[in-house]
Design a protein around this motif. Structure first.
Motif, PDB file in Angstrom:
ATOM      1  N   LYS A  66       0.833  -1.206   0.000  1.00  0.00           N
ATOM      2  CA  LYS A  66       0.000   0.000   0.000  1.00  0.00           C
ATOM      3  C   LYS A  66       0.867   1.255   0.000  1.00  0.00           C
ATOM      4  O   LYS A  66       0.592   2.240  -0.719  1.00  0.00           O
ATOM      5  CB  LYS A  66      -0.944  -0.027   1.200  1.00  0.00           C
ATOM      6  CG  LYS A  66      -1.888   1.166   1.290  1.00  0.00           C
ATOM      7  CD  LYS A  66      -1.348   2.216   2.208  1.00  0.00           C
ATOM      8  CE  LYS A  66      -2.193   3.480   2.154  1.00  0.00           C
ATOM      9  NZ  LYS A  66      -1.619   4.576   2.945  1.00  0.00           N
ATOM     10  N   SER A  70       1.013   4.052  -3.037  1.00  0.00           N
ATOM     11  CA  SER A  70       0.744   5.482  -2.796  1.00  0.00           C
ATOM     12  C   SER A  70       1.870   6.349  -3.345  1.00  0.00           C
ATOM     13  O   SER A  70       1.618   7.387  -3.973  1.00  0.00           O
ATOM     14  CB  SER A  70       0.559   5.737  -1.300  1.00  0.00           C
ATOM     15  OG  SER A  70      -0.548   5.017  -0.797  1.00  0.00           O
ATOM     16  N   LYS A  74       1.674   8.947  -6.574  1.00  0.00           N
ATOM     17  CA  LYS A  74       2.094  10.343  -6.418  1.00  0.00           C
ATOM     18  C   LYS A  74       3.144  10.710  -7.455  1.00  0.00           C
ATOM     19  O   LYS A  74       3.098  11.801  -8.046  1.00  0.00           O
ATOM     20  CB  LYS A  74       2.631  10.552  -5.008  1.00  0.00           C
ATOM     21  CG  LYS A  74       3.021  11.985  -4.698  1.00  0.00           C
ATOM     22  CD  LYS A  74       3.513  12.124  -3.264  1.00  0.00           C
ATOM     23  CE  LYS A  74       3.927  13.564  -2.959  1.00  0.00           C
ATOM     24  NZ  LYS A  74       4.423  13.692  -1.559  1.00  0.00           N
ATOM     25  N   VAL A  80      -4.870   9.288  -4.751  1.00  0.00           N
ATOM     26  CA  VAL A  80      -5.618   8.178  -4.147  1.00  0.00           C
ATOM     27  C   VAL A  80      -6.954   8.718  -3.666  1.00  0.00           C
ATOM     28  O   VAL A  80      -7.000   9.630  -2.842  1.00  0.00           O
ATOM     29  CB  VAL A  80      -4.834   7.547  -2.979  1.00  0.00           C
ATOM     30  CG1 VAL A  80      -5.654   6.459  -2.310  1.00  0.00           C
ATOM     31  CG2 VAL A  80      -3.502   6.975  -3.468  1.00  0.00           C
ATOM     32  N   ALA A 116      -7.634   4.701  -7.294  1.00  0.00           N
ATOM     33  CA  ALA A 116      -6.768   5.834  -7.617  1.00  0.00           C
ATOM     34  C   ALA A 116      -7.139   6.411  -8.978  1.00  0.00           C
ATOM     35  O   ALA A 116      -7.766   5.745  -9.811  1.00  0.00           O
ATOM     36  CB  ALA A 116      -5.308   5.397  -7.614  1.00  0.00           C
TER      37      ALA A 116
END
Length: 297
Positions: A66, A70, A74, A80, A116
């Motif tokens: 996870k 993320s 980014k 997200v 996302a």
């Protein structure tokens, strides 16, 4: 006199023609407002492809995956919008380790869920990066929805409504009912504009839904023993305590009887009195039976 009548008739005819021309111009303006010139409209459809993707895959560790996802999202310029992690217990068992402690053994499965939005031009690169994080991919899908016609339809309607509002505003007065019509058209214009803005956003950023999980995990930990029976004394101590407790109860009974000595005496008196009358009655019946037998002889 005849000349005056003829002059008045000519003047009325001229005014009537002018009013008719004004009415025709008003009708023509209204018709132009409702039916815009379609020949001058831009009917070129711009390609508007909305992409949505789904993936389910197995990983070694859900939490670390996870965090990597993320960071990757980014770096790709995405965001997200939703995520969750949950652990589902498959089986649990407690084994006695000592008098006051137990070893708890738990088998559980951890699953992650993430939604996302990533730039559409980087969607393929992003899915390839995810595939490298996975132990293996269970399934992967991509859906492409062509919104070009809907986008063009909304654009043409927006242009038509803008032109209609401009024409209504030129003809409208404070007492004219066209003001209310103008507001309705403006609201519809805003709706179509917002629909196209939403399509632009969905075209620019693709939505991807990720479901990932790891193998069942075994977790062991020492916990307090919550079985009250295990905290009771052993058999010898319980037997000794039982004898002592019995003697205590016996003494309490003696003390209770001592406090009730009057009732004890009354009870004894009643007992002997009933016994006396029972014996007396028995003797009387025996004598009566004996006398009856003697008289028959």
């Amino acid at each position: 006199m005849k000349r005056n009548i003829i002059a008045i008739a000519i003047i009325l005819t001229i005014f009537g023609c002018q009013n008719a021309n004004k009415s025709n111009e008003s009708v023509a303006s209204t018709q132009e407002m409702v039916i815009p010139d379609a020949a001058t409209a831009d009917t070129t459809a711009t390609e508007k492809i909305v992409k949505t993707a789904d993936m389910r895959f197995r990983v070694k560790d859900v939490q670390s995956t996870k965090e990597k996802l993320s960071q990757t999202i980014k770096n790709q310029g995405g965001t997200v919008s939703e995520f969750s992690i949950q652990s589902v217990i498959q089986e649990t068992e407690k084994v006695k380790q000592s008098t006051d402690s137990l070893k708890e053994i738990t088998s559980y499965k951890t699953e992650g869920y993430l939604v996302a939005k990533v730039p559409s031009e980087k969607l393929d690169e992003f899915t390839n990066t995810i595939a490298k994080m996975a132990v293996f991919v269970d399934n992967q899908s991509l859906k492409m929805d062509d919104q070009s016609i809907s986008y063009l339809t909304n654009k043409l309607k927006v242009d038509n409504r803008r032109e209609a509002v401009d024409r209504i505003n030129k003809l409208a007065t404070k007492k004219s009912p066209n003001v209310e019509t103008s507001l309705v058209i403006k609201d519809d214009y805003i709706d179509k504009k917002m629909q196209n803005m939403l399509i632009d956003s969905r075209v620019k950023y693709s939505t991807i839904t990720l479901n990932f999980y790891q193998d069942n995990t075994i977790k062991t930990m020492v916990v307090a023993n919550d079985n009250i029976y295990d905290y009771k004394p052993d058999f010898g101590n319980r037997l000794r305590l039982g004898i002592v407790n019995g003697w205590t109860i016996f003494k309490e009974i003696i003390l209770a009887l001592a406090n009730l000595w009057m009732l004890v005496l009354v009870g004894i008196g009643v007992f002997f009195t009933i016994r006396y009358f029972i014996r007396k009655d028995k003797i009387t019946r025996d004598l009566a039976t004996k006398n009856l037998v003697d008289s028959r002889k």
